[in-house]
Write an enzyme that holds these catalytic residues in place. Structure first.
Site, PDB file in Angstrom:
ATOM      1  N   SER A 114     -16.934 -16.143  41.661  1.00 22.21           N
ATOM      2  CA  SER A 114     -17.436 -14.866  41.449  1.00 22.21           C
ATOM      3  C   SER A 114     -16.770 -13.755  42.356  1.00 22.21           C
ATOM      4  CB  SER A 114     -18.977 -14.660  41.582  1.00 22.21           C
ATOM      5  OG  SER A 114     -19.254 -14.997  42.806  1.00 22.21           O
ATOM      6  N   VAL A 123     -18.574 -10.539  44.571  1.00 29.37           N
ATOM      7  CA  VAL A 123     -19.645  -9.924  44.534  1.00 29.37           C
ATOM      8  C   VAL A 123     -19.352  -8.463  45.290  1.00 29.37           C
ATOM      9  CG1 VAL A 123     -21.998  -9.989  45.949  1.00 29.37           C
ATOM     10  CG2 VAL A 123     -20.980 -11.776  45.222  1.00 29.37           C
ATOM     11  N   ASP A 144     -26.802 -26.503  45.674  1.00 31.92           N
ATOM     12  CA  ASP A 144     -25.768 -25.794  46.767  1.00 31.92           C
ATOM     13  C   ASP A 144     -26.356 -25.064  47.751  1.00 31.92           C
ATOM     14  OD1 ASP A 144     -23.256 -25.152  47.208  1.00 31.92           O
ATOM     15  OD2 ASP A 144     -23.027 -23.711  45.620  1.00 31.92           O
ATOM     16  N   ASP A 167     -52.214 -50.800  65.361  1.00 28.19           N
ATOM     17  CA  ASP A 167     -50.924 -49.820  65.041  1.00 28.19           C
ATOM     18  C   ASP A 167     -50.696 -50.781  63.799  1.00 28.19           C
ATOM     19  OD1 ASP A 167     -48.533 -49.027  64.771  1.00 28.19           O
ATOM     20  OD2 ASP A 167     -47.953 -49.308  66.842  1.00 28.19           O
TER      21      ASP A 167
HETATM   22  N1  LIG Z   1     -27.904  -9.898  47.016  1.00 29.06           N
HETATM   23  C1  LIG Z   1     -26.758 -10.084  48.034  1.00 29.06           C
HETATM   24  N2  LIG Z   1     -26.891  -9.244  48.912  1.00 29.06           N
HETATM   25  C2  LIG Z   1     -25.828  -9.326  50.034  1.00 29.06           C
HETATM   26  N3  LIG Z   1     -24.926 -10.334  49.812  1.00 29.06           N
HETATM   27  C3  LIG Z   1     -24.966 -10.923  48.798  1.00 29.06           C
HETATM   28  C4  LIG Z   1     -25.701 -11.069  47.829  1.00 29.06           C
HETATM   29  N4  LIG Z   1     -25.334 -11.933  47.084  1.00 29.06           N
HETATM   30  C5  LIG Z   1     -24.288 -12.582  47.400  1.00 29.06           C
HETATM   31  N5  LIG Z   1     -23.792 -12.128  48.545  1.00 29.06           N
HETATM   32  C6  LIG Z   1     -22.656 -12.165  49.163  1.00 29.06           C
HETATM   33  O1  LIG Z   1     -21.754 -12.830  48.497  1.00 29.06           O
HETATM   34  C7  LIG Z   1     -21.309 -14.108  48.615  1.00 29.06           C
HETATM   35  C8  LIG Z   1     -21.116 -14.898  47.401  1.00 29.06           C
HETATM   36  O2  LIG Z   1     -22.191 -14.850  46.735  1.00 29.06           O
HETATM   37  P1  LIG Z   1     -22.425 -16.305  45.771  1.00 29.06           P
HETATM   38  O3  LIG Z   1     -22.667 -17.402  46.817  1.00 29.06           O
HETATM   39  O4  LIG Z   1     -23.674 -15.625  44.965  1.00 29.06           O
HETATM   40  O5  LIG Z   1     -21.292 -16.526  45.036  1.00 29.06           O
HETATM   41  P2  LIG Z   1     -20.486 -17.826  44.660  1.00 29.06           P
HETATM   42  O6  LIG Z   1     -19.113 -17.023  44.053  1.00 29.06           O
HETATM   43  O7  LIG Z   1     -21.334 -18.417  43.771  1.00 29.06           O
HETATM   44  O8  LIG Z   1     -20.126 -18.349  46.020  1.00 29.06           O
HETATM   45  P3  LIG Z   1     -19.734 -19.799  46.133  1.00 29.06           P
HETATM   46  O9  LIG Z   1     -18.398 -19.765  46.637  1.00 29.06           O
HETATM   47  O10 LIG Z   1     -20.640 -20.410  47.271  1.00 29.06           O
HETATM   48  O11 LIG Z   1     -20.009 -20.783  44.921  1.00 29.06           O
HETATM   49  C9  LIG Z   1     -22.620 -14.643  49.373  1.00 29.06           C
HETATM   50  O12 LIG Z   1     -22.356 -15.520  50.501  1.00 29.06           O
HETATM   51  C10 LIG Z   1     -23.038 -13.330  50.136  1.00 29.06           C
HETATM   52  O13 LIG Z   1     -22.321 -13.495  51.511  1.00 29.06           O
HETATM   53 MN   LIG Z   2     -22.349 -19.031  47.145  1.00 30.41          MN
HETATM   54 MN   LIG Z   3     -21.922 -20.938  43.775  1.00 27.69          MN
END
Ligand SMILES: Nc1ncnc2c1ncn2[C@@H]1O[C@H](COP(=O)(O)OP(=O)(O)OP(=O)(O)O)[C@@H](O)[C@H]1O
Ligand SMILES: [Mn+2]
Ligand SMILES: [Mn+2]
Length: 665
Positions: free
Chosen positions: A43, A45, A150, A434
């Protein structure tokens, strides 16, 4: 105008996900992306504004239909969970072409970055808080039948107060769906490597339980493993399996020393684990021990989150000012100050309230008690009848005890302290038991032995003690047999609880000590320690020979000599019916006549003696205010601080008049 713009339906495009409180079809016009925060494996973010509010918008990479299925699975789980320590989902757009999860924005980002990129150094209190919050989140999820799969610092989001919120449900699954072969589960993420891209694999691998690495059956206990590794990382500040505190360096070290396969192999088959947080550096020993339990190779040995929350809740971080108070002589009157604010104190006293087993063995022991050999002997006058001879030295007694399960999860020690047995002024009895392989034998013996003694006035003290031990063993094993036949099948065949036992009987100026196993009784005479019992373990050559000539089997296993298939370390005990008759309940007896030279007795389970020598104990008692319960507690505390991992029970009996304000330096 598309369907989505008509309002905000609470279902996804397929109709498989719904929520009572989260809008699942947020129109594109309702949010705008402001900047990228992180680019994960699955993903991207972003920081975004949703109806004016700052949020985190997670846009999953959905390239295959399996990815889409996975999105809906994740959404189904997410729309059902609500907990203060689970990242709050505020909205979703579950409509093509742009799929988004909108979360509350956690200002301090993820825990992994905080530790290894931003060099955040949390205090012990902050660490404990995060550990409890995370444990509560997982306790909740497991209760809801969800396994996260995870758990790692990168998936723990920190709010502005450093409060923890578990995020990333990308691998979460309903526990009921885990029954399928695990390879299937990992494939469900649709990624060629079984769920992980190469780069991400290393990051996640470190937190994966052996059963996952082995592609074996997983359970919610796999989360417990990830939790253990995570909390240890939080305490040490070090990326697992490295000596580095920054992520960039860690990856190179990791790749240099171990390939993915090598690391997996070492973790699964050689029990490799990260370097444990060091109690020497102020980490509460209970916490270090909890971490070790969490990352046990055998998932069934890992504690549940109910247990973890309970253990964490009982830990109070030692306050730095306590030590100074200890050395302040003006504080003499308020003696318990050294223990009152102490972390150990909280754990120790908390442990006293632990729940007992379901079967009320104690009541049975009292009810069914029928000594069979009382009629065989006759002594007169009875030791229960006070002597009329005033010239005989008579010790002035004050006694106290302290018991704690220490770092263990369960308490299997029991004890009794009886002043004036059967109403006889001059008779007192003390016992420590014990338990092993369950608390049942110890619970039974602590009631049965004094009950038998009080009914054996017709025997000599030695005979009474001998009979109390052997009869208790017989009645207990009979009782166990009955329980087993009633239980029918349910693990009954493997159920062979036992306990070691030491009992000191004081009648007038005569002291009789009966011992079976490795509890120990020590007398302090003229400042010197005299051990009044022998430790019966298979390390003792005489005991080994006795076992072998009785038809038992002794072998060197792992680290020491052990008896029989059960690999018992002790060679005498009550119970252990699978090892009878060679693991005998017959005690060894010692006796002595007390005089004014005799200062005190310490009777304790091996949890104390494991870390303290007889001389250590004598020195500590001398250095502690002469209040027996407090001395008992001090001894137990000392042993825990020196790293004892066992249950500890201590009875202290002063034999001369002592004043509670007296302090010896
Ligand atoms: N609600 C939030 N507030 C702030 N930072 C966030 C939030 N959600 C995610 N992040 C940031 O984005 C990163 C990736 O989010 P997330 O772990 O949900 O994605 P992922 O793609 O599933 O990651 P992974 O590689 O661990 O599978 C997090 O480690 C964090 O740094
Ligand atoms: Mn993650
Ligand atoms: Mn993940």
């Amino acid at each position: 105008m598309g369907k989505e713009e008509e309002g905000m339906p609470n279902t996804c495009v397929r109709g498989c996900c719904s929520s009572t409180h989260i809008p699942l079809a947020i129109p594109k016009t309702h949010f705008n992306i402001t900047k990228e925060i992180a680019r994960g494996a699955e993903s991207v973010v972003y920081e975004a504004r949703l109806e004016g509010k700052l949020v985190a918008a997670k846009k999953p990479k959905l390239s295959t239909s399996a990815d889409l299925d996975r999105f809906h699975e994740e959404l189904q789980i997410l729309s059902k969970v609500e907990h203060p320590n689970v990242a709050t989902l505020v909205g979703v757009r579950a409509y093509p072409p742009d799929y988004f999860f909108f979360y509350h924005l956690y200002e301090n980002g993820n825990l992994g970055d905080a530790l290894h990129e931003a060099d955040w150094r949390p205090t012990l209190q902050q660490i404990l808080t995060i550990a409890i919050q995370l444990a509560k989140a997982l306790q909740y999820l497991h209760k809801e039948g969800i396994v996260h799969r995870d758990v790692k610092p990168a998936n723990i989001l920190l709010d502005s107060n450093w409060g923890a919120h578990l995020g990333d449900f990308g691998l979460a699954i309903r526990a009921v769906d885990l029954k399928k072969p695990s390879e299937q589960n990992w494939k469900s993420t649709g990624k060629p490597t079984g769920g992980f891209h190469k780069k991400n694999m290393v990051g996640t691998l470190l937190y994966m339980a052996p059963e996952i690495l082995r592609k074996d059956v997983q359970s919610e206990k796999s989360d417990v493993y990830g939790f253990g590794i995570t909390i240890n990382e939080l305490l040490t500040g070090v990326v697992p399996y490295t000596d580095r505190k920054t992520a960039a360096q860690a990856h190179t070290v990791l790749e240099m020393n171990y390939s993915e396969q090598q690391l997996s192999a070492a973790v699964t088959s050689q029990g490799l684990r990260p370097v444990l947080a060091d109690p020497e550096s102020g980490v509460p020993p209970v916490l270090a021990s909890l971490i070790q339990q969490c990352w046990e190779g055998d998932a069934s040995l890992r504690p549940s989150f109910d247990k973890i929350v309970e253990t964490l809740d009982a830990i109070i971080i030692p306050q730095p000012h306590v030590k100074t108070l200890l050395n302040n002589h003006e504080q003499q009157q308020t003696v318990p100050v050294d223990l009152q604010n102490n972390a150990l104190d909280a754990i120790l006293s908390y442990n006293l309230q632990q729940k007992r087993t379901e079967v009320n063995w104690a009541a049975r022991a009292a009810k069914d008690w029928e000594p069979t050999s009382t009629q065989l002997f006759s002594v007169s006058p009875s030791w229960l009848t006070p002597s009329m001879d005033n010239s005989v030295y008579c010790p002035t007694l004050s006694m106290g005890s302290f018991a704690t399960k220490g770092a263990r999860q369960t308490m299997e020690d029991t004890h009794f302290v009886i002043f004036q047995l059967g109403g006889a002024d001059h008779v007192s009895v003390f016992g420590v038991f014990d338990g092993h392989r369950g608390p049942e034998a110890a619970e039974f013996a602590a009631l049965a032995i004094p009950s038998f003694l009080s009914k054996s006035a017709a025997l000599s003290p030695q005979e009474a003690l001998m009979a109390a031990f052997t009869e208790t063993d017989i009645v207990f094993r009979r009782e166990l047999e009955m329980q087993r036949s009633q239980k029918k099948g349910t693990s009954g065949a493997q159920w062979h609880p036992g306990c070691t036992a030491t009992t000191a009987l004081l009648t007038g100026n005569k002291l009789f000590v009966a011992n079976a196993g490795d509890c120990r009784t020590v007398l302090c005479r003229n400042g010197k320690a005299i051990q009044l019992s022998k430790d019966h373990t298979a390390s003792c050559i005489e005991e080994r020979e006795r076992i072998i000539s009785a038809g038992g089997h002794v072998s060197w296993q792992v680290d020491t000599w052990r008896v029989g298939a059960a690999a018992l370390e002790v060679t005498r005990s009550i119970g252990d019916d699978d090892l009878k008759p060679f693991v005998t309940a017959e005690p060894e007896l010692q006796e002595c006549v007390l005089s004014a030279d005799d200062e005190f007795l310490v009777i304790a389970s091996d949890g104390l003696w494991e870390k303290l020598t007889n001389n250590d104990v004598v020195a500590l008692v001398k250095d502690t205010v002469k209040e027996p319960s407090m001395v008992s507690k001090r001894l137990a505390t000392e042993s825990v601080e020196r790293g004892s991992r066992d249950n500890i029970t201590v009875i202290v009996v002063f034999l001369t008049p002592v004043s509670t304000v007296e302090r010896v330096y």
